[in-house]
Design an enzyme around this catalytic site. Sequence first.
Site, PDB file in Angstrom:
ATOM      1  N   GLU A  49       0.877  -1.270  -0.061  1.00 24.42           N
ATOM      2  CA  GLU A  49       0.081   0.156   0.161  1.00 24.42           C
ATOM      3  C   GLU A  49       0.825   1.167   0.024  1.00 24.42           C
ATOM      4  O   GLU A  49       1.996   1.264   0.526  1.00 24.42           O
ATOM      5  CB  GLU A  49      -0.937   0.195   1.386  1.00 24.42           C
ATOM      6  N   CYS A 246      -6.668   1.255   2.550  1.00 23.40           N
ATOM      7  CA  CYS A 246      -7.747   2.388   2.539  1.00 23.40           C
ATOM      8  C   CYS A 246      -7.367   3.276   1.449  1.00 23.40           C
ATOM      9  O   CYS A 246      -8.425   4.023   1.039  1.00 23.40           O
ATOM     10  CB  CYS A 246      -7.576   3.297   3.823  1.00 23.40           C
ATOM     11  N   ASN A 377     -12.255  -3.009  -0.016  1.00 25.28           N
ATOM     12  CA  ASN A 377     -10.881  -3.233   0.667  1.00 25.28           C
ATOM     13  C   ASN A 377     -11.537  -3.812   2.410  1.00 25.28           C
ATOM     14  O   ASN A 377     -11.987  -4.734   2.297  1.00 25.28           O
ATOM     15  CB  ASN A 377      -9.972  -2.039   1.249  1.00 25.28           C
ATOM     16  N   GLU A 378     -11.550  -2.988   3.435  1.00 24.41           N
ATOM     17  CA  GLU A 378     -12.136  -3.671   4.530  1.00 24.41           C
ATOM     18  C   GLU A 378     -13.439  -2.815   5.057  1.00 24.41           C
ATOM     19  O   GLU A 378     -13.843  -2.377   5.903  1.00 24.41           O
ATOM     20  CB  GLU A 378     -11.102  -3.632   5.765  1.00 24.41           C
TER      21      GLU A 378
HETATM   22  O1  AHR Z   1      -2.532  -1.297   6.549  1.00 23.05           O
HETATM   23  C1  AHR Z   1      -2.895   0.103   6.875  1.00 23.05           C
HETATM   24  C2  AHR Z   1      -4.317   0.098   6.892  1.00 23.05           C
HETATM   25  O2  AHR Z   1      -5.076  -0.785   7.769  1.00 23.05           O
HETATM   26  C3  AHR Z   1      -4.957  -0.152   5.645  1.00 23.05           C
HETATM   27  O3  AHR Z   1      -4.771   0.724   4.575  1.00 23.05           O
HETATM   28  C4  AHR Z   1      -6.250  -0.640   6.011  1.00 23.05           C
HETATM   29  O4  AHR Z   1      -6.794  -1.673   5.041  1.00 23.05           O
HETATM   30  C5  AHR Z   1      -6.383  -0.954   7.341  1.00 23.05           C
HETATM   31  O5  AHR Z   1      -7.266  -0.303   8.198  1.00 23.05           O
END
Ligand code: AHR
Length: 660
Positions: A49, A246, A377-378
């Site tokens: 990321e 994110c 993503n999450e």
């Molecule tokens: O890894 C950092 C962040 O943690 C990522 O962007 C997100 O998916 C999670 O909340």
Amino acid sequence: MLKKTSFHIVFISLMLINIVQAQIVNEIKVIINKRINPVPPSMWGIFFEDINFAADGGIYAELIKNRSFSFNDPMMGWKWIKMKNGDGEGRLYNSGDISQLNKRFVRIQSTKDKGAFGLSNEGFRGIGLKKDAEYRLSLTARNNNSNNSTNLFIELLDTTGLVLAENMITGITKDWKQYEIILKPSITYAHARLNVLVKSKDAVEIQTVSLFPVDTWKKRKNGLRSDLVQLLADIKPGFVRFPGGCIVEGRELANRYQWKKTVGETAERELIINRWNTEFKHRPAPDYFQSFGLGFYEYFLLAEDIGAEPLPILNCGMACQYNTGELISLEHLEPYIQDALDLIEFANGSTSSKWGKLRATMGHPKPFNLKMMGIGNEQWGSQYIERFKLFSSILKTKHPEIKLITSAGPGPDGERFTYLWDELVKLNADFVDEHYYQPPAWFLKNAGRYDSYPRSGPKVFAGEYAAHSKGNTDPTSRNNWESALAEAAFMTGLERNCDVVQMCSYAPLLAHKDAWQWNPDLIWFDNLRAVPTPNYFVQKLFSSNKGTYTIPILKDNSVITGKDSIYASATIDEITKDLILKLVNVSQRAIQHKFSFTGGSFKSQIADMEVLKNADVTAFNSFSNPESLYIEIQKIKVTGRSLMLTIDGNSVNVLRIKLQ
Ligand code: AHR
């Protein structure tokens, strides 16, 4: 660093059981011929990321910050300078040409016959230079004021103003043109600046100023930092998950990651603010943007280069729920789904298709062989399920060959988690992505987490995990040995349950020592160096010793998940014909074990045991002491069908025994 020459070589004598029987307190049984689960080749992967300056200012080797004056503040990273009694005027222009993506350029007008006037760039927390290495400066310029040609003087300097390298661009004429020169620094220096100067009364207009080491990964022009990619390659990852995190979601939808804007000509990729720019109030990075010099094509190439499956994650019509949580209404979701379809075409489509053709034009006619992608993503809540259903109905009809990764939300349990799992089971999802940033004790306690997971239904992708001794934005938080040990203990449980958990990745991957937002991270770097953490070595140990089948390794006829502080898993590698034992001791004391092997045999041999250990669980690898923890090789004499082995306190051990 990984090929440490001073391996500690230790010969450990293994004695016949009957001699030492009286002292034996622990017995471990390994059943060599009882295959339990095939280990998926993509089991251990990496998660990239663009956080902590991982891309711009990190693995993407560009050294000039705000190279096209396209940040919100166009002169961020730049300053006007006068040298040796020179003077002048600097102006920022906008071409007004609507066909241009970046309309900005600057005019450097030197107004005196002596000295020089121009611009200076500070790089990403400085510019890292290596003595005698070559750096390619490319610059788009015109003089726009005469029929004569003009010269530009380029310097790299240290913070005292000492010139470390210089060169000249000659013959700049009135039409926009790209010029290239090479600079060779006289010393190694981590925090240089770049000056672009006009001498005597003259003027030059410049659009893009770029500086890359010539020596990039695979020597690709304007490519990636080779030391960082090499560390990733050394893990032998099974997959690369990209581009986040994110960052996929954006703080608002306008700021989401849109892969189509990251492919094609680099100059045509629209820069946007990085969502981690000011996310954490006490770790602000207002100069953090995404140039997308590392875009989707480069991610696919990176995965291919290091032998990993590509795993792109796409926005599902939702912005980050920790920020705006902005949603695309369901009736307008179609363009997001089209992005997913087009991405499959970009990765796998024929070169006569629109997106396959672009891939070919960019240099890769062969397909990238994409097999899976993440939808969101999450994310959490019914809003996610509603959107996933629409993605899934179309993608599964048109591309049943592509596995879809879904979200279990940001935590490892609780209402959100249970709701998502229940719904995703009903939808027969392929993979559910679980995230856990938890204290080390959680990892130890959960080493058996997947032993009781259902064996049917969606597979688990442990897509983001890391043991955090402290909060993720605490500057005193470290990738200490306690965290890595706990992860290793937990990973024995992941490996044992690789029929359920089929992919795993630590998160985040990279962090710039002077520009991080999230901590801990797998690999720390500065402008010149990279320091792998103990957690990195744990990942490397597991990934490079995964084997092809799990086999039973038992104590008191049970799996080994923390009794007497020991965690263990075992595999065999049918290709190399190795028996591989992973043994983790999370207590201070060394513990002696008698191992007995059934169902297979091996000759007497000196086997290699890779060991990571440190009595001090607060130890970590720093820039001043990068080798507090590294992999040592111990030589283990193995005879017969049993062995006595002392597992050191606070250690992770991978023993490979050649089978007959
Ligand atoms: O890894 C950092 C962040 O943690 C990522 O962007 C997100 O998916 C999670 O909340």
